[in-house]
Design a protein around this motif. Structure first.
Motif, mmCIF file in Angstrom:
data_model
loop_
_atom_site.group_PDB
_atom_site.id
_atom_site.type_symbol
_atom_site.label_atom_id
_atom_site.label_comp_id
_atom_site.label_asym_id
_atom_site.label_seq_id
_atom_site.Cartn_x
_atom_site.Cartn_y
_atom_site.Cartn_z
ATOM 1 N N THR A 1 0.754 -1.228 0.060
ATOM 2 C CA THR A 1 -0.073 0.063 -0.022
ATOM 3 C C THR A 1 0.916 1.244 -0.087
ATOM 4 O O THR A 1 0.698 2.136 -0.717
ATOM 5 N N GLY A 2 1.888 1.172 0.847
ATOM 6 C CA GLY A 2 2.800 2.492 0.807
ATOM 7 C C GLY A 2 3.508 2.680 -0.437
ATOM 8 O O GLY A 2 3.477 3.823 -0.898
ATOM 9 N N LEU A 3 3.819 1.605 -0.928
ATOM 10 C CA LEU A 3 4.526 1.708 -2.617
ATOM 11 C C LEU A 3 3.558 2.135 -3.521
ATOM 12 O O LEU A 3 3.992 2.941 -4.236
ATOM 13 N N ASN A 4 2.163 1.704 -3.355
ATOM 14 C CA ASN A 4 1.150 2.082 -4.176
ATOM 15 C C ASN A 4 1.097 3.544 -4.073
ATOM 16 O O ASN A 4 0.982 4.528 -5.296
ATOM 17 N N GLY A 5 1.121 4.093 -2.878
ATOM 18 C CA GLY A 5 0.990 5.575 -2.897
ATOM 19 C C GLY A 5 1.950 6.314 -2.962
ATOM 20 O O GLY A 5 1.877 7.656 -3.779
ATOM 21 N N LEU A 6 3.222 5.922 -3.092
ATOM 22 C CA LEU A 6 4.354 6.501 -3.415
ATOM 23 C C LEU A 6 4.449 6.768 -5.197
ATOM 24 O O LEU A 6 4.765 7.605 -5.643
ATOM 25 N N GLY A 7 4.033 5.665 -5.595
ATOM 26 C CA GLY A 7 3.671 5.482 -7.101
ATOM 27 C C GLY A 7 2.831 6.541 -7.579
ATOM 28 O O GLY A 7 3.128 7.283 -8.529
ATOM 29 N N TYR A 8 1.757 6.855 -6.876
ATOM 30 C CA TYR A 8 0.627 7.818 -7.408
ATOM 31 C C TYR A 8 1.426 8.855 -7.297
ATOM 32 O O TYR A 8 1.108 9.805 -8.255
ATOM 33 N N LEU A 9 2.118 9.025 -6.116
ATOM 34 C CA LEU A 9 2.582 10.561 -5.929
ATOM 35 C C LEU A 9 3.795 10.920 -7.034
ATOM 36 O O LEU A 9 3.859 12.041 -7.533
ATOM 37 N N ALA A 10 4.712 10.006 -7.148
ATOM 38 C CA ALA A 10 5.722 10.175 -8.011
ATOM 39 C C ALA A 10 5.489 10.181 -9.607
ATOM 40 O O ALA A 10 6.144 10.774 -10.426
ATOM 41 N N LEU A 11 4.450 9.408 -9.970
ATOM 42 C CA LEU A 11 4.090 9.196 -11.366
ATOM 43 C C LEU A 11 2.819 9.719 -11.790
ATOM 44 O O LEU A 11 2.279 9.443 -12.811
ATOM 45 N N ALA A 12 2.221 10.705 -10.800
ATOM 46 C CA ALA A 12 0.990 11.324 -11.024
ATOM 47 C C ALA A 12 0.597 11.776 -12.392
ATOM 48 O O ALA A 12 -0.263 11.296 -13.215
ATOM 49 N N THR A 13 1.742 12.433 -12.986
ATOM 50 C CA THR A 13 1.484 12.933 -14.290
ATOM 51 C C THR A 13 1.622 12.003 -15.445
ATOM 52 O O THR A 13 0.854 12.200 -16.567
ATOM 53 N N VAL A 14 2.418 10.951 -15.217
ATOM 54 C CA VAL A 14 2.422 9.969 -16.330
ATOM 55 C C VAL A 14 1.174 9.064 -16.163
ATOM 56 O O VAL A 14 0.752 8.659 -17.229
ATOM 57 N N LEU A 15 0.783 8.607 -14.907
ATOM 58 C CA LEU A 15 -0.270 7.919 -14.718
ATOM 59 C C LEU A 15 -1.661 8.500 -15.211
ATOM 60 O O LEU A 15 -2.485 7.880 -15.595
ATOM 61 N N ASP A 16 -1.761 9.828 -15.230
ATOM 62 C CA ASP A 16 -2.763 10.679 -15.503
ATOM 63 C C ASP A 16 -3.273 10.241 -16.946
ATOM 64 O O ASP A 16 -4.754 9.938 -16.994
ATOM 65 N N SER A 17 -2.458 10.089 -18.165
ATOM 66 C CA SER A 17 -2.996 9.696 -19.246
ATOM 67 C C SER A 17 -3.121 8.141 -19.262
ATOM 68 O O SER A 17 -3.957 7.826 -20.337
ATOM 69 N N PHE A 18 -1.921 7.518 -18.807
ATOM 70 C CA PHE A 18 -2.088 6.029 -18.747
ATOM 71 C C PHE A 18 -3.470 5.597 -18.330
ATOM 72 O O PHE A 18 -4.015 4.538 -18.846
ATOM 73 N N PHE A 19 -3.471 5.767 -17.052
ATOM 74 C CA PHE A 19 -4.942 5.078 -16.166
ATOM 75 C C PHE A 19 -6.102 6.071 -16.615
ATOM 76 O O PHE A 19 -7.380 5.731 -16.180
ATOM 77 N N GLY A 20 -6.057 7.365 -17.042
ATOM 78 C CA GLY A 20 -7.057 8.218 -17.095
ATOM 79 C C GLY A 20 -7.514 8.619 -15.555
ATOM 80 O O GLY A 20 -8.601 9.232 -15.617
ATOM 81 N N PHE A 21 -6.661 8.642 -14.592
ATOM 82 C CA PHE A 21 -7.048 9.267 -13.309
ATOM 83 C C PHE A 21 -6.355 10.669 -13.206
ATOM 84 O O PHE A 21 -5.061 10.699 -13.310
ATOM 85 N N ASP A 22 -7.258 11.662 -13.138
ATOM 86 C CA ASP A 22 -6.619 12.987 -12.661
ATOM 87 C C ASP A 22 -5.704 13.274 -11.547
ATOM 88 O O ASP A 22 -6.016 12.400 -10.634
ATOM 89 N N THR A 23 -4.825 13.895 -11.874
ATOM 90 C CA THR A 23 -3.851 14.260 -10.875
ATOM 91 C C THR A 23 -4.385 14.780 -9.545
ATOM 92 O O THR A 23 -4.031 14.452 -8.453
ATOM 93 N N LYS A 24 -5.693 15.602 -9.801
ATOM 94 C CA LYS A 24 -6.132 16.117 -8.488
ATOM 95 C C LYS A 24 -6.888 14.867 -7.834
ATOM 96 O O LYS A 24 -7.251 15.098 -6.582
ATOM 97 N N VAL A 25 -7.173 13.571 -8.227
ATOM 98 C CA VAL A 25 -7.293 12.451 -7.605
ATOM 99 C C VAL A 25 -6.060 11.610 -7.057
ATOM 100 O O VAL A 25 -6.140 11.220 -6.002
ATOM 101 N N GLN A 26 -5.114 11.496 -7.988
ATOM 102 C CA GLN A 26 -3.942 10.708 -7.720
ATOM 103 C C GLN A 26 -3.217 11.399 -6.425
ATOM 104 O O GLN A 26 -2.679 10.516 -5.496
ATOM 105 N N TYR A 27 -3.232 12.618 -6.370
ATOM 106 C CA TYR A 27 -2.241 13.165 -5.136
ATOM 107 C C TYR A 27 -2.893 12.934 -3.640
ATOM 108 O O TYR A 27 -2.233 12.280 -2.950
ATOM 109 N N PRO A 28 -4.156 13.152 -3.801
ATOM 110 C CA PRO A 28 -4.727 12.908 -2.130
ATOM 111 C C PRO A 28 -4.827 11.486 -2.117
ATOM 112 O O PRO A 28 -4.731 10.977 -0.952
ATOM 113 N N VAL A 29 -5.033 10.721 -3.145
ATOM 114 C CA VAL A 29 -5.092 9.160 -3.022
ATOM 115 C C VAL A 29 -3.678 8.747 -2.565
ATOM 116 O O VAL A 29 -3.260 7.726 -1.628
#
Length: 140
Positions: A33-61
């Motif tokens: 879970t901690g690594l998943n959270g770090l991934g969301y924080l470190a890769l938010a701008t990349v994951l934004d287009s890949f997963f379709g989750f806006d960074t406004k969701v990824q950072y707090p998650v």
């Protein structure tokens, strides 16, 4: 000069054979879970287009998952496993898994195909941790 011999008994005084699965489930959950959270924080701008989750969701998650993961890891490393804490983690994990399916079914985050797969995989992993934690709780 006298020497002190340490056989490790004091280090494991509060641990029992019956808490091994609960401890493993909590530690594994905390790390993943901690690594998943770090991934969301470190890769938010990349994951934004890949997963379709806006960074406004990824950072707090990501922050939530990082903090939650640390808390779960700490719970799993305590000398004695707290049954109430383990039960709370179990319920939270079941809630996360169920909410993941609701998010997917309602298209709340409008994920890409990869994002949909990721949501399902997260739900399965978290549900798996919940199953292990339930079994571990029964053994305590």
């Amino acid at each position: 000069m006298a020497s002190i011999q340490h056989n490790g008994a004091a280090a494991t005084a509060g641990r029992t054979a019956s808490d091994g699965l609960a401890r493993l489930a909590l530690k594994s959950d905390g790390v993943v879970t901690g690594l998943n959270g770090l991934g969301y924080l470190a890769l938010a701008t990349v994951l934004d287009s890949f997963f379709g989750f806006d960074t406004k969701v990824q950072y707090p998650v990501g922050v939530f998952l990082l903090v939650y993961g640390i808390g779960v890891l700490v719970l799993g490393t305590r000398e004695t496993i707290n049954r109430n804490g383990l039960g709370l983690v179990l319920v939270a994990n079941l809630g996360w898994a169920a909410l993941s399916i609701v998010v997917l079914a309602t298209d709340a985050l409008t994920p890409t195909g990869a994002g949909q797969v990721w949501i399902v995989l997260q739900a399965l992993v978290v549900g798996g941790f919940a199953a292990l934690q339930y079994t571990g709780l029964k053994r305590l």
